[in-house]
Motif scaffolding. Structure first.
Motif, PDB file in Angstrom:
ATOM      1  N   ALA A 503      48.544  18.778 -18.310  1.00 59.13           N
ATOM      2  CA  ALA A 503      49.418  17.994 -19.181  1.00 59.13           C
ATOM      3  C   ALA A 503      50.572  17.397 -18.381  1.00 59.13           C
ATOM      4  N   ALA A 504      51.156  18.201 -17.495  1.00 55.97           N
ATOM      5  CA  ALA A 504      52.267  17.699 -16.674  1.00 55.97           C
ATOM      6  C   ALA A 504      51.797  16.599 -15.724  1.00 55.97           C
ATOM      7  N   ALA A 505      50.611  16.779 -15.124  1.00 55.24           N
ATOM      8  CA  ALA A 505      50.099  15.786 -14.180  1.00 55.24           C
ATOM      9  C   ALA A 505      49.760  14.478 -14.881  1.00 55.24           C
ATOM     10  N   LEU A 506      49.168  14.545 -16.065  1.00 59.72           N
ATOM     11  CA  LEU A 506      48.832  13.337 -16.813  1.00 59.72           C
ATOM     12  C   LEU A 506      50.093  12.583 -17.230  1.00 59.72           C
ATOM     13  N   ALA A 507      51.138  13.318 -17.618  1.00 60.06           N
ATOM     14  CA  ALA A 507      52.396  12.663 -17.999  1.00 60.06           C
ATOM     15  C   ALA A 507      53.038  11.987 -16.794  1.00 60.06           C
ATOM     16  N   ARG A 508      53.011  12.666 -15.634  1.00 53.27           N
ATOM     17  CA  ARG A 508      53.601  12.061 -14.428  1.00 53.27           C
ATOM     18  C   ARG A 508      52.825  10.827 -13.991  1.00 53.27           C
ATOM     19  N   ALA A 509      51.511  10.838 -14.249  1.00 49.70           N
ATOM     20  CA  ALA A 509      50.684   9.685 -13.875  1.00 49.70           C
ATOM     21  C   ALA A 509      50.738   8.572 -14.912  1.00 49.70           C
ATOM     22  N   CYS A 510      51.531   8.751 -15.975  1.00 54.16           N
ATOM     23  CA  CYS A 510      51.678   7.752 -17.045  1.00 54.16           C
ATOM     24  C   CYS A 510      50.351   7.497 -17.759  1.00 54.16           C
ATOM     25  N   LEU A 511      49.558   8.540 -17.913  1.00 51.81           N
ATOM     26  CA  LEU A 511      48.300   8.438 -18.638  1.00 51.81           C
ATOM     27  C   LEU A 511      48.373   9.091 -20.007  1.00 51.81           C
ATOM     28  N   ALA A 512      49.387   9.896 -20.257  1.00 47.08           N
ATOM     29  CA  ALA A 512      49.513  10.590 -21.533  1.00 47.08           C
ATOM     30  C   ALA A 512      50.987  10.759 -21.874  1.00 47.08           C
ATOM     31  N   ILE A 513      51.238  11.050 -23.144  1.00 44.83           N
ATOM     32  CA  ILE A 513      52.596  11.194 -23.674  1.00 44.83           C
ATOM     33  C   ILE A 513      52.831  12.660 -24.005  1.00 44.83           C
ATOM     34  N   THR A 514      53.967  13.172 -23.594  1.00 43.60           N
ATOM     35  CA  THR A 514      54.311  14.576 -23.849  1.00 43.60           C
ATOM     36  C   THR A 514      55.124  14.693 -25.132  1.00 43.60           C
ATOM     37  N   HIS A 515      54.774  15.687 -25.946  1.00 41.96           N
ATOM     38  CA  HIS A 515      55.508  15.927 -27.188  1.00 41.96           C
ATOM     39  C   HIS A 515      56.897  16.472 -26.880  1.00 41.96           C
ATOM     40  N   PHE A 516      57.900  16.027 -27.687  1.00 40.47           N
ATOM     41  CA  PHE A 516      59.270  16.499 -27.494  1.00 40.47           C
ATOM     42  C   PHE A 516      59.743  17.309 -28.690  1.00 40.47           C
ATOM     43  N   ASP A 517      59.772  16.679 -29.858  1.00 34.91           N
ATOM     44  CA  ASP A 517      60.268  17.400 -31.030  1.00 34.91           C
ATOM     45  C   ASP A 517      59.811  16.686 -32.292  1.00 34.91           C
ATOM     46  N   GLN A 518      59.457  17.452 -33.316  1.00 29.32           N
ATOM     47  CA  GLN A 518      59.125  16.936 -34.640  1.00 29.32           C
ATOM     48  C   GLN A 518      58.039  15.856 -34.599  1.00 29.32           C
ATOM     49  N   GLY A 519      57.054  16.072 -33.755  1.00 23.81           N
ATOM     50  CA  GLY A 519      55.901  15.194 -33.745  1.00 23.81           C
ATOM     51  C   GLY A 519      56.079  13.907 -32.986  1.00 23.81           C
ATOM     52  N   HIS A 520      57.124  13.807 -32.148  1.00 25.49           N
ATOM     53  CA  HIS A 520      57.343  12.569 -31.405  1.00 25.49           C
ATOM     54  C   HIS A 520      57.709  12.871 -29.956  1.00 25.49           C
ATOM     55  N   ALA A 521      57.669  11.825 -29.151  1.00 23.94           N
ATOM     56  CA  ALA A 521      58.008  11.940 -27.739  1.00 23.94           C
ATOM     57  C   ALA A 521      59.516  11.920 -27.554  1.00 23.94           C
ATOM     58  N   ASN A 522      59.918  12.026 -26.311  1.00 21.81           N
ATOM     59  CA  ASN A 522      61.337  12.086 -25.967  1.00 21.81           C
ATOM     60  C   ASN A 522      61.902  10.672 -25.893  1.00 21.81           C
ATOM     61  N   VAL A 523      62.191  10.088 -27.070  1.00 21.79           N
ATOM     62  CA  VAL A 523      62.724   8.732 -27.116  1.00 21.79           C
ATOM     63  C   VAL A 523      63.872   8.645 -28.121  1.00 21.79           C
ATOM     64  N   ARG A 524      64.776   7.714 -27.874  1.00 28.87           N
ATOM     65  CA  ARG A 524      65.828   7.354 -28.828  1.00 28.87           C
ATOM     66  C   ARG A 524      65.733   5.851 -29.049  1.00 28.87           C
ATOM     67  N   LEU A 525      65.704   5.435 -30.317  1.00 29.71           N
ATOM     68  CA  LEU A 525      65.572   4.024 -30.652  1.00 29.71           C
ATOM     69  C   LEU A 525      66.895   3.495 -31.180  1.00 29.71           C
ATOM     70  N   ALA A 526      67.305   2.379 -30.649  1.00 24.72           N
ATOM     71  CA  ALA A 526      68.467   1.665 -31.183  1.00 24.72           C
ATOM     72  C   ALA A 526      68.009   0.255 -31.520  1.00 24.72           C
ATOM     73  N   CYS A 527      68.075  -0.119 -32.815  1.00 27.28           N
ATOM     74  CA  CYS A 527      67.543  -1.402 -33.265  1.00 27.28           C
ATOM     75  C   CYS A 527      68.682  -2.305 -33.738  1.00 27.28           C
ATOM     76  N   THR A 528      68.634  -3.543 -33.345  1.00 29.18           N
ATOM     77  CA  THR A 528      69.630  -4.531 -33.758  1.00 29.18           C
ATOM     78  C   THR A 528      68.913  -5.741 -34.336  1.00 29.18           C
ATOM     79  N   PHE A 529      69.394  -6.200 -35.526  1.00 33.03           N
ATOM     80  CA  PHE A 529      68.788  -7.356 -36.190  1.00 33.03           C
ATOM     81  C   PHE A 529      69.731  -8.547 -36.070  1.00 33.03           C
TER      82      PHE A 529
END
Length: 723
Positions: A503-529
């Motif tokens: 799992a770690a190797a696939l994530a480092r190779a950008c072939l898979a996404i690692t789970h972070f919390d509550q069913g999602h990856a380690n991302v923060r979204l900021a949206c502006t309209f």
């Protein structure tokens, strides 16, 4: 007959022009007795005393078309053959697999010059033995693999568990594929596949080249020949074609030597395996045959302005080889029967081909030197007998379904097959073996992709509702391996333990996404309209997106591949084509880093464009504030981040760590009419947007723009939007 599970040689089309054949074998009794059952992760015995470590030997086979490479590879799964018990007496195979791929076939019919095998681009065979049986095989044939080294592997150490199994992997590059590699600038085959094939050739420490002797030789009448007046004669055009291929390989070896000048031999040893040689009664290769070959080739070289081969020098070298082979054969025959190996690996070649085996390497070496190809050393030529002569063949056996395509061919010559396999280990033909920690990354990636595609395995029924687990967890991996326990190329416990590093190797190779919390990856979204929506209606954004998994769910390691189909197809395409993992993945031995060696860059770029378009359409549907739509939208954002990270890693070609959530900005914009038409079907009376304010008027419509900034999240509950 032994109790075993054998799959017929299957044939399937996996793409518009891709065909693959598969076969497998499992000795049920040996597998149940010698391969440990899968130890559940929840068991108190998990990881305790489990000797599932495997040492892996890999060999690369090259050669002409129809030279018997696929026949040789398929032998180790062909348990229905009459010679199987004889083969098993030398090699107690626990399980084995065979894969044969053709990448440029007609969509209407598979390319099959000589059934039952399709014309190979790339192929692979693997077999699993216990380390004890493998050590006995090495001892019986006096192979140069130190007994002390195998004993050290069996004992293990504090840093490495004890080795219990040995895996032998045979990789084939077909004759047609080799021709396409030579003409790769204008080849129709995928360029990434051809480039990876060249990399595998460069990485080889020593090569075995199968020569189709039936295409290289013809029979002529000669009054001076004792054998019914028939003589074997080399066909000059075929000799030159062989020289061109060896010259190309010499070029690849030279490129590798230039990069690793201190670590490699100055000349790459190549062993010639002469297959499909005419039987003794067909004719004799004589000194006159050799003289005729040199004369014909000299005329061709003189016409092209290249120095002709020196007949006397070639004949002297050939005679030295013949005498050395005869001396080695006499020495082996003189040994007491109880000390001699069960098969003579260095027995003298058949009398009618003795001079040919000495003459051909000398002639080819002389021709290569004339071409300025100094990076190949043709150390020997031997006659391979993998199938009995035509008059002694027992006939084929057909499987269900396809007739000609699934005819498994004539009975095999077990002694000849084992002798060729033993030669792969002889005289340091093999490379330093890999331990399972490295091999499991390649094997595990293939199976993890299959696990991800088996949606039935991830379905769950609860309270009358059916849900699907969106992330691959150790528990799902365990369930997959349990179901496939008897058909895996490696012991299931070794693959089960590989989940965390994989799992770690696939994530480092950008072939898979690692789970972070509550069913999602380690991302923060900021949206502006922009522009302001006041005069066009109210836009209510769900500021508190619901989690994709229930609160309080176990936070174990979990990964997923992208759900966006075009992007997943880019990652899965090589596996779907039937390509072995060696052609599209590579492992850095030092730090166990997994890298992508073959990827369709154009398809990756197209997937990124399509993904941005899909994100825009999905964003519009969020106007209806559907909770499921929000989850899909975030998953698409995660997929897009993975796509961008993969593109960046391919551009750098450095293999470094690329963070999935490195800050990136995604701008989506479209005319107001486009947004209105997309959103309208999802809205009704009282919904968030005042549809009446969208009445068309004479004023020109503006462009709506949405900017999303995606960055890493430092804490849980990180999904948020500002507008």
């Amino acid at each position: 007959m032994c109790s075993c599970g054998t799959s017929e040689l299957t044939l399937e089309q996996t793409g518009e022009k891709c065909w693959i054949q598969r076969a497998s074998f499992t000795h049920a009794d040996l597998h149940d007795e010698l391969v440990s059952d899968l130890v559940a992760l929840s068991s108190p015995f998990a990881g305790c005393g489990d000797e599932s470590e495997t040492v892996c030997y890999t060999f690369l086979l090259l050669g002409d078309q129809n030279a018997g490479k696929s026949t040789f590879l398929h032998t180790f799964t062909n348990a229905g053959d009459a010679s199987w018990l004889a083969l098993a007496s030398f090699l107690p195979i626990v399980s084995s697999s065979f894969l044969n791929s053709s990448l440029l076939a007609s969509p209407a019919a598979p390319p099959m010059d000589e059934p039952p095998f399709i014309d190979t681009d790339v192929g692979r065979a693997t077999m699993l033995l216990t380390l004890e049986d493998f050590a006995f095989f090495c001892s019986e044939f006096e192979l140069p693999i130190a007994t002390e080294e195998l004993a050290r592997l069996a004992r293990g150490s504090e840093a490495r568990p004890a080795v219990r199994y040995a895996q032998i992997s045979l990789i084939e590059i077909g004759g047609d594929h080799l021709d396409r590699m030579m003409a790769s600038a204008g080849a129709a085959a995928p360029a990434t596949v051809l480039q990876r094939s060249e990399q595998l050739v460069r990485a080889a420490m020593r090569s075995l080249y199968f020569v189709n002797a039936s295409a290289l030789l013809r029979v002529e009448r000669g009054a001076e020949v004792a054998d019914h007046g028939r003589r074997l004669v080399l066909i000059p055009e075929q000799v030159l074609r062989l020289v061109e291929r060896l010259s190309y390989l010499s070029q690849l070896f030279g490129e590798a030597a230039a990069v690793e000048a201190e670590a490699r031999r100055p000349r790459q040893p190549v062993v010639l395996c002469l297959s499909r040689l005419p039987p003794p009664g067909a004719g004799l290769f004589t000194a006159e045959s050799a003289a005729r070959a040199v004369a014909s080739l000299s005329a061709l070289h003189t016409a092209s302005g290249v120095a002709p081969p020196n007949l006397q020098q070639v004949l002297r070298g050939a005679q030295r080889r013949v005498e050395a082979a005869a001396a080695a054969a006499r020495e082996e025959e003189a040994r007491p029967a109880e000390e001699a190996p069960p098969l003579r690996l260095h027995a003298a070649p058949p009398p009618h081909a003795a001079l040919l085996c000495g003459f051909l390497p000398e002639l080819l070496g002389e021709l290569l030197c004339a071409r300025g190809s100094p990076h190949v050393s043709l150390c020997e030529a031997f006659v391979a007998e993998h199938v009995p002569p035509a008059g002694q063949r027992s006939g084929g056996r057909r499987g269900a379904g396809e007739e000609a395509a699934r005819d498994v061919g004539p009975a095999l010559h077990a002694d000849g097959v084992v002798a060729t396999l033993a030669r792969l280990f002889d005289r340091s033909l093999h490379r330093t073996p890999r331990l399972a920690a490295h091999a499991a990354l390649l094997c595990g990636t293939e199976h993890l992709l299959r696990c991800f595609k088996q949606t039935a395995l991830r379905l769950r029924d609860a309270d009358g509702e059916t849900t699907i687990e969106l992330w691959l967890t150790p528990a799902l991996w365990e369930a997959y391996l349990e179901a496939a326990h008897d058909s895996l190329e490696m012991p299931s416990n070794a693959l089960l333990r590989s989940f965390e590093p994989l799992a770690a190797a696939l994530a480092r190779a950008c072939l898979a996404i690692t789970h972070f919390d509550q069913g999602h990856a380690n991302v923060r979204l900021a949206c502006t309209f922009a522009p302001a929506i006041g005069e066009h209606g109210r836009f209510h954004w769900p500021l508190a997106p619901p989690p994709a998994v229930p609160a309080g769910a176990s936070q174990t390691t979990a990964i997923r591949f992208p759900y966006f189909a075009p992007l997943f197809a880019v990652i899965d395409r090589q596996l779907a084509r039937g390509l072995p993992a060696d052609w599209w993945l590579e492992v850095a031995e030092a730090d166990k880093q997994l890298g992508v060696s073959a990827l369709d860059e154009a398809a990756l770029a197209e997937a990124e464009v399509l993904l941005r378009q899909q994100l825009q359409a999905q964003l519009l549907r969020l106007c209806a504030a559907e909770l499921v739509s929000w989850q899909v939208f975030v998953y698409l954002v995660e997929d897009w981040c993975l796509c961008v990270a993969l593109q960046r890693s391919r551009e750098r070609q450095a293999g470094g760590v690329v963070e999935l959530a490195r800050p990136v900005e995604l701008a989506l914009e479209a005319p107001e009419a486009h947004w209105r038409n997309e959103v309208q079907p999802f809205l009704g009376p009282g919904d968030a947007i005042d549809c009446g304010s969208w009445a068309l008027d004479a004023e020109p419509e503006g462009v709506w723009r949405v900017s999303l900034l995606v960055s890493a999240c430092e804490e849980s509950h990180c999904l948020e939007c500002r507008h």
